[in-house]
Enzyme design. Structure first.
Site, PDB file in Angstrom:
ATOM      1  N   CYS A   1       0.867  -1.172   0.000  1.00 39.07           N
ATOM      2  CA  CYS A   1       0.000   0.000   0.000  1.00 39.07           C
ATOM      3  C   CYS A   1       0.902   1.220   0.000  1.00 39.07           C
ATOM      4  O   CYS A   1       1.575   1.487   0.996  1.00 39.07           O
ATOM      5  CB  CYS A   1      -0.925  -0.001   1.218  1.00 39.07           C
ATOM      6  SG  CYS A   1      -2.004   1.453   1.285  1.00 39.07           S
TER       7      CYS A   1
ATOM      8  N   GLU B   1      -5.307   1.891  -4.891  1.00 36.85           N
ATOM      9  CA  GLU B   1      -4.621   0.877  -5.678  1.00 36.85           C
ATOM     10  C   GLU B   1      -4.873   1.181  -7.146  1.00 36.85           C
ATOM     11  O   GLU B   1      -5.769   1.963  -7.478  1.00 36.85           O
ATOM     12  CB  GLU B   1      -5.100  -0.539  -5.337  1.00 36.85           C
ATOM     13  CG  GLU B   1      -4.697  -1.020  -3.956  1.00 36.85           C
ATOM     14  CD  GLU B   1      -3.192  -1.138  -3.747  1.00 36.85           C
ATOM     15  OE1 GLU B   1      -2.446  -0.984  -4.739  1.00 36.85           O
ATOM     16  OE2 GLU B   1      -2.775  -1.379  -2.599  1.00 36.85           O
TER      17      GLU B   1
END
Length: 228
Positions: free
Chosen positions: A2, A109
């Protein structure tokens, strides 16, 4: 992994979410940030003798044993893999005694080709904040003598739904597990439990550039064609 997330909340929201924070006499002004990238300063929740406190930390952990300067530390440590966090020389000491919660209003994402990536924003399905499991360290810069707090976010294999966007995702803590995580009485069972229900939408490609739109709430709104 992340590599980008958002922290946008009011003081009252973060106090309530943290169940609660130890509230200082003078409540600080909180800056909403929508496109946070590694090496920048983020909010973390830590457990102290006074209770749960909101602190600032550099996103990208530098272990206390590192003796060189900031430029000498070459590892990418904004994420720690759950599979190795207990044994890694970089993270294992923090895992044992310096845990934190990284509050987030969402994370990003990407899908598509590298030259034309499409950003997706993920947030809690119920609209609440997310609690990412994190670690922190205190590191003294030998060049300046200044002590810094640095942190990392623990990541795990994505669940079936999130895997269509990326193979990794943050380890998310449930509210009833905050105490066990912060005081060290809980461990892998907290990190590997099913994550929160999430919702997802596509946002503007301007977030493909680190820091772009960091102060703009429209950064995390569903995209419109004219934003591209």
């Amino acid at each position: 992994m992340c590599g980008r997330f958002s922290q946008a909340y009011t003081w009252d929201e973060i106090v309530a979410f943290s169940q609660p924070l130890t509230v200082p006499a003078d409540r600080p002004n909180l800056r909403a940030r929508y496109n946070i990238a590694p090496t920048t300063e983020v909010d973390i929740i830590v457990l102290t003798e006074a209770g749960r406190e909101l602190r600032k930390a550099r996103w990208g952990l530098i272990p206390g044993w590192h003796k060189g300067g900031l430029k000498d530390f070459k590892l990418a440590t904004f994420n720690a893999r759950v599979e190795t966090v207990e044994t890694s020389g970089t993270f294992k000491h923090a895992y044992k005694s310096r845990r934190c919660i990284i509050p987030a209003s969402g994370f990003f994402e990407w899908t598509g080709e590298k030259k034309d990536r499409v950003p997706h924003f993920f947030s809690a399905a119920d609209g609440d904040l997310l609690a990412f499991a994190g670690l922190y360290e205190r590191w003294r810069n030998p060049e300046t003598g200044e002590e810094s707090t640095t942190c990392t976010m623990i990541v795990r294999e994505a669940n079936a739904w999130t895997a269509q966007y990326h193979d990794r995702m943050p380890c998310m803590l449930l509210k009833q597990d905050f105490d066990a995580w912060l005081d060290g009485s809980g461990g892998m069972e907290l990190l590997k439990q099913p994550p929160r229900d999430l919702r997802e939408w596509i946002v503007s490609k301007r977030v493909n550039k680190a820091g772009e739109g960091d102060d703009d709430p429209t950064t995390v709104e569903p995209f419109k064609d004219d934003l591209f």
